[in-house]
Design a protein around this motif. Structure first.
Motif, PDB file in Angstrom:
ATOM      1  N   LEU A  55      21.508  57.025  62.840  1.00 16.09           N
ATOM      2  CA  LEU A  55      21.062  56.878  64.550  1.00 16.09           C
ATOM      3  C   LEU A  55      20.773  55.550  64.578  1.00 16.09           C
ATOM      4  N   GLY A  60      19.547  56.183  70.523  1.00 13.07           N
ATOM      5  CA  GLY A  60      19.584  57.629  70.177  1.00 13.07           C
ATOM      6  C   GLY A  60      21.092  58.226  69.962  1.00 13.07           C
ATOM      7  N   ARG A  69      22.190  61.844  70.184  1.00 16.83           N
ATOM      8  CA  ARG A  69      21.137  62.711  69.272  1.00 16.83           C
ATOM      9  C   ARG A  69      21.203  64.237  69.461  1.00 16.83           C
ATOM     10  N   GLU A  85      17.574  62.597  59.785  1.00 16.91           N
ATOM     11  CA  GLU A  85      17.905  61.655  60.325  1.00 16.91           C
ATOM     12  C   GLU A  85      17.513  60.147  59.762  1.00 16.91           C
ATOM     13  N   CYS A  87      17.334  56.229  60.715  1.00 12.06           N
ATOM     14  CA  CYS A  87      17.378  55.302  62.088  1.00 12.06           C
ATOM     15  C   CYS A  87      17.680  53.819  61.490  1.00 12.06           C
TER      16      CYS A  87
END
Length: 246
Positions: A55, A60, A69, A85, A87
């Motif tokens: 992500l 998001g 998301r 996830e 990021c």
């Protein structure tokens, strides 16, 4: 010890029965990763235990497709799997990406200590496969490429015939007209693709967002939102969960 090498011996002294190896699946929210899940579920040697997605911070959304998301989480729920996830910042080089990816894999292994395998939905780009293989080797993982080498025209038709509902959520306007953004991935779209555009968008011509298919226990009710042009090149169509979606 790998789960695949664990054995259970019956009380009657019968032969040991192998259990499948657990595996992660790299998940973008698009058709190729979804179809990879479907294919792996037909195998007895591998069991997908979780999805892992990347992500972009502040947005998001999945990093390439631009899938929200909440849609990714809904897809994971429909597939009956947790979502791990990773990021990354918007301006991300390989080193930052690899560090975030490594942390996500480490997080997954803390939950499933026997995890050693991760599957990807790549179809024929040898350079991408080689990069993934090198990264996985450095991190101590074994990559799987269940779809690699499949003919993309036949594969696209197989996905559609199996009832997959998916939509073009991102179009590279340097390779395909922006008017294709937001369209259903169906036989009409395949017939409309210009010569030289891969039927599965494997050269980056387009990316997709999946709403239904044999890998889901139930369909997602996705509403088509606005289409915007970003970076002067990519036409993104937003897909949102309907209030009626599970």
């Amino acid at each position: 010890m790998s789960l695949a090498r664990d054995a259970m011996e019956g009380n009657d002294g019968s032969a040991a029965v192998s259990r499948p190896d657990p595996a992660l699946l790299s998940w973008s929210g698009g058709k190729d990763s979804a179809w990879t899940l479907h294919v792996l579920r037909q195998r007895s040697d591998v069991e997908v235990v979780a999805l892992v997605t990347t992500l972009t911070e502040g947005y998001g959304r999945s990093s390439m497709q631009g899938v929200r998301r909440e849609v990714l989480l809904a897809q994971a729920a429909a597939a009956g799997l947790p979502l791990v996830e990773a990021c990354i910042p918007r301006d991300c080089d390989n080193a930052i990406y690899e560090a975030a990816f490594a942390e996500a894999l480490a997080q997954a292994r803390r939950r499933w200590p026997d995890l050693r395998r991760i599957a990807f939905g790549d179809l024929f780009l040898a350079d991408i496969r080689a990069w993934r293989e090198a990264l996985c080797e450095r991190l101590g993982w074994t990559p799987l490429f269940p779809l690699f080498g499949a003919g993309t025209a036949a594969l696209a038709g197989e996905m559609i015939a199996a009832g997959m509902r998916t939509y073009l959520c991102c179009v590279d306007t340097q390779q395909l007209d922006a008017g294709f953004a937001g369209r259903d991935f169906d036989r009409t779209l395949l017939a409309d693709l210009p010569e030289g555009v891969d039927p599965c968008g494997e050269n980056g011509e387009f990316h997709t967002c999946v709403g239904d298919g044999p890998m889901f226990a139930y369909p997602l009710d996705l509403a088509r939102g606005e289409t915007v042009l970003r970076d002067g090149r990519f036409a993104y169509t937003d897909f949102l969960l309907s209030m009626d979606s599970p």
